[in-house]
Design an enzyme around this catalytic site. Structure first.
Site, PDB file in Angstrom:
ATOM      1  N   VAL A  71      20.875  -0.798  10.301  1.00 11.24           N
ATOM      2  CA  VAL A  71      20.234  -1.812   9.464  1.00 11.24           C
ATOM      3  C   VAL A  71      20.912  -3.184   9.525  1.00 11.24           C
ATOM      4  CG1 VAL A  71      19.214  -0.120   7.892  1.00 11.24           C
ATOM      5  CG2 VAL A  71      21.451  -1.090   7.353  1.00 11.24           C
ATOM      6  N   TYR A 161      35.774  -6.079   1.179  1.00  9.77           N
ATOM      7  CA  TYR A 161      35.040  -4.961   0.560  1.00  9.77           C
ATOM      8  C   TYR A 161      34.676  -5.332  -0.873  1.00  9.77           C
ATOM      9  CZ  TYR A 161      34.072  -0.121  -0.940  1.00  9.77           C
ATOM     10  OH  TYR A 161      33.484   1.023  -1.423  1.00  9.77           O
TER      11      TYR A 161
END
Ligand SMILES: NC(=O)c1ccc[n+]([C@@H]2O[C@H](COP(=O)([O-])OP(=O)(O)OC[C@H]3O[C@@H](n4cnc5c(N)ncnc54)[C@H](O)[C@@H]3O)[C@@H](O)[C@H]2O)c1
Length: 265
Positions: A71, A161
């Site tokens: 994706v 992150y």
């Protein structure tokens, strides 16, 4: 069996898993959704990983179809949506489960790694929404679930992150408000420390530490008796959010963390 997702169609991005002793979030959610009556499109960039999940679902008499897609390549997002519509004609539940960490101390990380983290954790979500939301708008219904992390709201050395998961939380709440009048709900789950292959086998290898030691250390960091959570804890939270029982719940960032994010000091 209660069949809380009877007749619903779900897409799970990252429905395979890292190999290991336990089960990962994407696989656990896919298996549980199918157990509860949903038909599930199992999207993964590694076809074999999605096929393993399909095998488990088939073994329990559930319905699912694997679909290979990365994706981070925007064109694949429209392809997976088209596939789901060709198979089952609608999309009731969309789960974005994929995520990757910095892999090294924050400021030693090259810009290319920062980009990779953001491509996987956040830009892929945006590309998927461009394809999924028009379908849900036409249906005037739909449920979006993003697998974030308590790292989004708590200090962690993983700068990229943490920032990308905080971005995911922001996207969740913006979409929840923007699409509310269309009958679309958007929520995020923020797991704490889990005993999943991605975390245990993945980290033990990356940090070159003993697996059992790592498990012990992570168990100790969780306030709730029993130590780390499992992928099933995330999957049951996702099941609730995906079900009609949660019809009035949108824009929520739900910690599933054994009180980790409630602790000070
Ligand atoms: N395990 C933990 O302790 C923990 C804690 C907080 C949050 N999380 C979150 O949980 C999620 C991971 O859960 P999991 O256990 O299923 O992980 P996993 O790594 O076992 O499985 C994820 C799957 O996603 C696939 N994938 C990766 N990149 C992809 C891409 N670009 N396109 C399509 N598929 C792709 C992988 O091939 C893999 O099969 C992440 O979002 C992570 O940030 C985990």
């Amino acid at each position: 069996m209660s069949r809380r997702l009877e007749d619903k169609v779900a897409i799970v991005i990252g429905a395979g898993q890292t190999p290991g002793d336990t089960i990962g979030n994407g696989r656990a959610m896919s298996v549980l959704f199918a157990r509860e009556g949903a038909r599930v499109l199992l999207v993964d960039r590694i076809l074999e990983a999605a096929l393993e999940t399909q095998g488990q679902i088939e073994g329990e008499g559930g319905q699912s179809v694997p679909f290979q897609a990365d994706v981070t390549k925007p064109e694949t997002c429209q392809q997976l949506v088209d596939k789901c519509l060709a198979l089952w004609g609608r999309i009731d539940i969309f789960v974005y489960n994929i995520g990757t960490g910095d892999g090294q101390p924050s400021l030693t990380m090259p810009e290319s790694r920062w980009d990779t983290v953001f491509d996987i954790n956040l830009r892929g979500l945006f590309s998927c929404y461009k394809a999924v939301l028009p379908v849900m708008e036409r249906q005037e219904s739909g449920c979006l679930i993003n697998i974030s992390s308590i790292a989004a709201i708590a200090s962690t050395p993983m700068l990229a992150y943490r920032s990308s998961k905080a971005g995911m939380n922001a996207v969740t709440q913006s979409i929840a408000v923007e699409y509310a009048k269309k009958g679309i709900r958007a929520n995020a789950i923020m797991p704490g420390l889990l005993n999943t292959p991605m975390a245990i086998e993945g980290l033990a290898k990356a940090l070159k530490v003993d697996k059992q030691e790592l498990i012990k250390r992570r168990d100790k960091s969780v306030p709730l008796k029993g130590g780390m959570g499992s992928a099933w804890d995330v999957a049951y939270a996702a099941l609730f959010l995906a079900s009609d029982e949660a019809r009035f719940i949108s824009g929520v960032l739900l910690p599933v963390d054994g009180a980790q994010s409630s602790r000070v000091g």
